[in-house]
Design a protein around this motif. Structure first.
Motif, PDB file in Angstrom:
ATOM      1  N   CYS A  23       0.844  -1.197   0.000  1.00  0.00           N
ATOM      2  CA  CYS A  23       0.000   0.000   0.000  1.00  0.00           C
ATOM      3  C   CYS A  23       0.876   1.243   0.000  1.00  0.00           C
ATOM      4  O   CYS A  23       1.694   1.434   0.905  1.00  0.00           O
ATOM      5  N   VAL A  24       0.691   2.091  -0.999  1.00  0.00           N
ATOM      6  CA  VAL A  24       1.450   3.340  -1.102  1.00  0.00           C
ATOM      7  C   VAL A  24       0.774   4.455  -0.314  1.00  0.00           C
ATOM      8  O   VAL A  24       1.430   5.276   0.321  1.00  0.00           O
ATOM      9  N   SER A  25      -0.559   4.483  -0.348  1.00  0.00           N
ATOM     10  CA  SER A  25      -1.316   5.516   0.346  1.00  0.00           C
ATOM     11  C   SER A  25      -2.521   4.882   1.033  1.00  0.00           C
ATOM     12  O   SER A  25      -3.413   4.361   0.365  1.00  0.00           O
ATOM     13  N   ALA A  26      -2.545   4.932   2.354  1.00  0.00           N
ATOM     14  CA  ALA A  26      -3.676   4.371   3.099  1.00  0.00           C
ATOM     15  C   ALA A  26      -4.961   5.113   2.741  1.00  0.00           C
ATOM     16  O   ALA A  26      -6.016   4.490   2.546  1.00  0.00           O
ATOM     17  N   GLU A  27      -4.898   6.423   2.642  1.00  0.00           N
ATOM     18  CA  GLU A  27      -6.090   7.226   2.352  1.00  0.00           C
ATOM     19  C   GLU A  27      -6.688   6.869   0.995  1.00  0.00           C
ATOM     20  O   GLU A  27      -7.900   6.648   0.869  1.00  0.00           O
ATOM     21  N   ALA A  28      -5.843   6.792  -0.041  1.00  0.00           N
ATOM     22  CA  ALA A  28      -6.333   6.485  -1.389  1.00  0.00           C
ATOM     23  C   ALA A  28      -6.851   5.054  -1.463  1.00  0.00           C
ATOM     24  O   ALA A  28      -7.848   4.774  -2.135  1.00  0.00           O
ATOM     25  N   THR A  29      -6.165   4.139  -0.775  1.00  0.00           N
ATOM     26  CA  THR A  29      -6.591   2.728  -0.780  1.00  0.00           C
ATOM     27  C   THR A  29      -7.954   2.576  -0.132  1.00  0.00           C
ATOM     28  O   THR A  29      -8.852   1.910  -0.669  1.00  0.00           O
ATOM     29  N   LEU A  30      -8.128   3.193   1.026  1.00  0.00           N
ATOM     30  CA  LEU A  30      -9.409   3.112   1.723  1.00  0.00           C
ATOM     31  C   LEU A  30     -10.535   3.739   0.905  1.00  0.00           C
ATOM     32  O   LEU A  30     -11.639   3.189   0.825  1.00  0.00           O
ATOM     33  N   PHE A  32     -10.838   4.066  -2.373  1.00  0.00           N
ATOM     34  CA  PHE A  32     -11.200   3.262  -3.537  1.00  0.00           C
ATOM     35  C   PHE A  32     -11.992   2.028  -3.135  1.00  0.00           C
ATOM     36  O   PHE A  32     -13.074   1.753  -3.676  1.00  0.00           O
ATOM     37  N   TYR A  33     -11.474   1.275  -2.184  1.00  0.00           N
ATOM     38  CA  TYR A  33     -12.148   0.024  -1.828  1.00  0.00           C
ATOM     39  C   TYR A  33     -13.476   0.270  -1.106  1.00  0.00           C
ATOM     40  O   TYR A  33     -14.437  -0.479  -1.301  1.00  0.00           O
ATOM     41  N   GLN A  34     -13.555   1.317  -0.316  1.00  0.00           N
ATOM     42  CA  GLN A  34     -14.829   1.628   0.321  1.00  0.00           C
ATOM     43  C   GLN A  34     -15.852   2.098  -0.709  1.00  0.00           C
ATOM     44  O   GLN A  34     -17.045   1.823  -0.575  1.00  0.00           O
ATOM     45  N   ALA A  35     -15.386   2.796  -1.738  1.00  0.00           N
ATOM     46  CA  ALA A  35     -16.297   3.187  -2.814  1.00  0.00           C
ATOM     47  C   ALA A  35     -16.880   1.965  -3.509  1.00  0.00           C
ATOM     48  O   ALA A  35     -18.040   1.972  -3.945  1.00  0.00           O
ATOM     49  N   LEU A  36     -16.093   0.894  -3.596  1.00  0.00           N
ATOM     50  CA  LEU A  36     -16.554  -0.346  -4.214  1.00  0.00           C
ATOM     51  C   LEU A  36     -17.517  -1.118  -3.318  1.00  0.00           C
ATOM     52  O   LEU A  36     -18.224  -2.011  -3.790  1.00  0.00           O
ATOM     53  N   GLY A  37     -17.531  -0.790  -2.031  1.00  0.00           N
ATOM     54  CA  GLY A  37     -18.417  -1.485  -1.110  1.00  0.00           C
ATOM     55  C   GLY A  37     -17.697  -2.294  -0.054  1.00  0.00           C
ATOM     56  O   GLY A  37     -18.335  -2.948   0.777  1.00  0.00           O
ATOM     57  N   PHE A  38     -16.358  -2.296  -0.063  1.00  0.00           N
ATOM     58  CA  PHE A  38     -15.603  -3.003   0.967  1.00  0.00           C
ATOM     59  C   PHE A  38     -15.769  -2.282   2.316  1.00  0.00           C
ATOM     60  O   PHE A  38     -15.910  -1.056   2.355  1.00  0.00           O
ATOM     61  N   VAL A  39     -15.731  -3.045   3.388  1.00  0.00           N
ATOM     62  CA  VAL A  39     -15.775  -2.460   4.723  1.00  0.00           C
ATOM     63  C   VAL A  39     -14.415  -2.664   5.384  1.00  0.00           C
ATOM     64  O   VAL A  39     -13.714  -3.654   5.121  1.00  0.00           O
ATOM     65  N   VAL A  40     -14.044  -1.730   6.231  1.00  0.00           N
ATOM     66  CA  VAL A  40     -12.768  -1.804   6.933  1.00  0.00           C
ATOM     67  C   VAL A  40     -12.948  -2.657   8.186  1.00  0.00           C
ATOM     68  O   VAL A  40     -13.773  -2.353   9.048  1.00  0.00           O
ATOM     69  N   THR A  41     -12.178  -3.725   8.286  1.00  0.00           N
ATOM     70  CA  THR A  41     -12.241  -4.586   9.471  1.00  0.00           C
ATOM     71  C   THR A  41     -11.081  -4.321  10.423  1.00  0.00           C
ATOM     72  O   THR A  41     -11.130  -4.727  11.589  1.00  0.00           O
ATOM     73  N   TYR A  42     -10.045  -3.646   9.918  1.00  0.00           N
ATOM     74  CA  TYR A  42      -8.931  -3.265  10.782  1.00  0.00           C
ATOM     75  C   TYR A  42      -8.178  -2.139  10.097  1.00  0.00           C
ATOM     76  O   TYR A  42      -7.991  -2.146   8.871  1.00  0.00           O
ATOM     77  N   GLN A  43      -7.747  -1.151  10.894  1.00  0.00           N
ATOM     78  CA  GLN A  43      -7.024  -0.017  10.327  1.00  0.00           C
ATOM     79  C   GLN A  43      -6.006   0.506  11.324  1.00  0.00           C
ATOM     80  O   GLN A  43      -6.339   0.841  12.461  1.00  0.00           O
ATOM     81  N   MET A  44      -4.762   0.556  10.887  1.00  0.00           N
ATOM     82  CA  MET A  44      -3.702   1.123  11.716  1.00  0.00           C
ATOM     83  C   MET A  44      -2.668   1.776  10.806  1.00  0.00           C
ATOM     84  O   MET A  44      -2.289   1.211   9.775  1.00  0.00           O
ATOM     85  N   THR A  45      -2.241   2.955  11.157  1.00  0.00           N
ATOM     86  CA  THR A  45      -1.203   3.642  10.391  1.00  0.00           C
ATOM     87  C   THR A  45       0.063   3.870  11.217  1.00  0.00           C
ATOM     88  O   THR A  45       1.127   4.125  10.654  1.00  0.00           O
ATOM     89  N   LYS A  46      -0.031   3.808  12.534  1.00  0.00           N
ATOM     90  CA  LYS A  46       1.141   3.955  13.414  1.00  0.00           C
ATOM     91  C   LYS A  46       1.060   2.910  14.510  1.00  0.00           C
ATOM     92  O   LYS A  46      -0.020   2.601  15.008  1.00  0.00           O
ATOM     93  N   PRO A  47       2.185   2.323  14.911  1.00  0.00           N
ATOM     94  CA  PRO A  47       3.562   2.612  14.462  1.00  0.00           C
ATOM     95  C   PRO A  47       3.889   2.064  13.074  1.00  0.00           C
ATOM     96  O   PRO A  47       4.947   2.363  12.533  1.00  0.00           O
ATOM     97  N   TYR A  48       3.004   1.272  12.500  1.00  0.00           N
ATOM     98  CA  TYR A  48       3.223   0.820  11.124  1.00  0.00           C
ATOM     99  C   TYR A  48       1.867   0.701  10.444  1.00  0.00           C
ATOM    100  O   TYR A  48       0.806   0.698  11.089  1.00  0.00           O
ATOM    101  N   LEU A  49       1.904   0.614   9.131  1.00  0.00           N
ATOM    102  CA  LEU A  49       0.671   0.575   8.336  1.00  0.00           C
ATOM    103  C   LEU A  49       0.130  -0.841   8.220  1.00  0.00           C
ATOM    104  O   LEU A  49       0.856  -1.769   7.868  1.00  0.00           O
ATOM    105  N   TYR A  50      -1.152  -0.987   8.527  1.00  0.00           N
ATOM    106  CA  TYR A  50      -1.825  -2.260   8.273  1.00  0.00           C
ATOM    107  C   TYR A  50      -3.319  -1.986   8.102  1.00  0.00           C
ATOM    108  O   TYR A  50      -3.957  -1.359   8.961  1.00  0.00           O
ATOM    109  N   LEU A  51      -3.852  -2.432   6.964  1.00  0.00           N
ATOM    110  CA  LEU A  51      -5.268  -2.276   6.665  1.00  0.00           C
ATOM    111  C   LEU A  51      -5.868  -3.634   6.342  1.00  0.00           C
ATOM    112  O   LEU A  51      -5.218  -4.461   5.697  1.00  0.00           O
ATOM    113  N   ALA A  52      -7.092  -3.851   6.766  1.00  0.00           N
ATOM    114  CA  ALA A  52      -7.819  -5.069   6.420  1.00  0.00           C
ATOM    115  C   ALA A  52      -9.206  -4.669   5.939  1.00  0.00           C
ATOM    116  O   ALA A  52      -9.916  -3.921   6.617  1.00  0.00           O
TER     117      ALA A  52
END
Length: 263
Positions: A23-30, A32-52
């Motif tokens: 993932c290059v950009s958490a904001e852009a990734t979220l 796009f996928y939320q626009a498609l209908g995906f839901v965020v099940t986990y989100q962390m940007t610090k101390p490291y990036l991880y999105l589900a």
């Protein structure tokens, strides 16, 4: 069969595999996928990036991209999603994007690749250059790159262009194959094959935003001496370009056109 006491006997066979994509950009990734209908099940940007993210039974996880990753190359990572029929998925994502943005993100990055009747796959290309590929389970296992060996001349080139367009997402290669074949075989090919080749090339011109080629190809297509029954036979292929324009068009433009017709 493994014995009751072997390690293999304890394996239930209910495994789940989840891709971990860069993932290059958490904001852009979220977005796009939320626009498609995906839901965020986990989100962390610090101390490291991880999105589900999850959509129905599709889980996608994201971590920080390497410093050398170039999203423009669009080979960052990928995931295959096997489905019974791809068209409903494409339709649902198309409607979701149109609802969010007023148009389909059909070019650039992020985007959803276009879909024509009979296709067995399409892709979601996200902001980081990851490719989420939806594939119909019963699609052919083997493809004849270069075109079917049962065909010759322009007809074979049309089949090759179809494979390059639909299975490789390589519009430039498909256009090049048709240009070469039209120059080599066009003069002697049956008018129906010429119409199919030019119509396919016109659709590619629109997909690649090549207005000059599109105008020339439309003129060539209109000038072909096709009989009425031949135009009826090729209605789907002849209308592919117009269908793509409608799919790419935004809702405001569509509404304005309807109003102008009523005026």
């Amino acid at each position: 069969m493994p014995s009751p006491t072997s390690p293999a006997s304890a394996i239930s066979g209910t495994e789940t595999s989840v891709p971990l994509l860069p993932c290059v950009s958490a904001e852009a990734t979220l977005e796009f996928y939320q626009a498609l209908g995906f839901v965020v099940t986990y989100q962390m940007t610090k101390p490291y990036l991880y999105l589900a993210l999850r959509w129905r039974n599709v889980d996608l996880h994201f971590g920080k991209a390497s410093k050398g990753l170039d999203p423009a190359e669009e080979n960052s990572g990928g995931c295959l999603v096997m489905v019974d029929a791809v068209e409903p998925y494409h339709r649902v994502f198309t409607e979701a994007l149109r609802a969010k943005y007023g148009k389909v993100l059909g070019t650039g990055r992020p985007r959803i690749t276009r879909f024509r009747p009979g296709q067995s796959r399409f892709s979601l290309v996200d902001p980081s250059g990851n490719n989420i590929l939806f594939i119909q389970r019963d699609e052919p296992e083997e493809l004849e790159y270069g075109g079917s060996k049962k065909l010759t001349g322009l007809a074979k080139a049309i089949d090759n262009a179809r494979i390059l367009r639909e299975f490789k997402n390589d519009d430039k290669a498909a256009a090049r194959a048709l240009d070469i074949a039209l120059a080599k075989f066009g003069a002697e090919a049956p008018v129906v094959d010429r119409a199919r080749a030019i119509a396919a090339r016109l659709e590619l011109a629109i997909a690649m935003d090549d207005a000059a080629s599109g105008k020339s190809l439309r003129q060539q297509l209109q000038a072909l001496p096709l009989a009425a029954h031949e135009r009826d036979l090729l209605a789907g292929e002849l209308g592919a370009a117009e269908g793509l324009e409608k799919w790419l068009g935004d809702t405001a433009t569509t509404t304005d056109k309807k109003k102008s017709r009523r005026a």
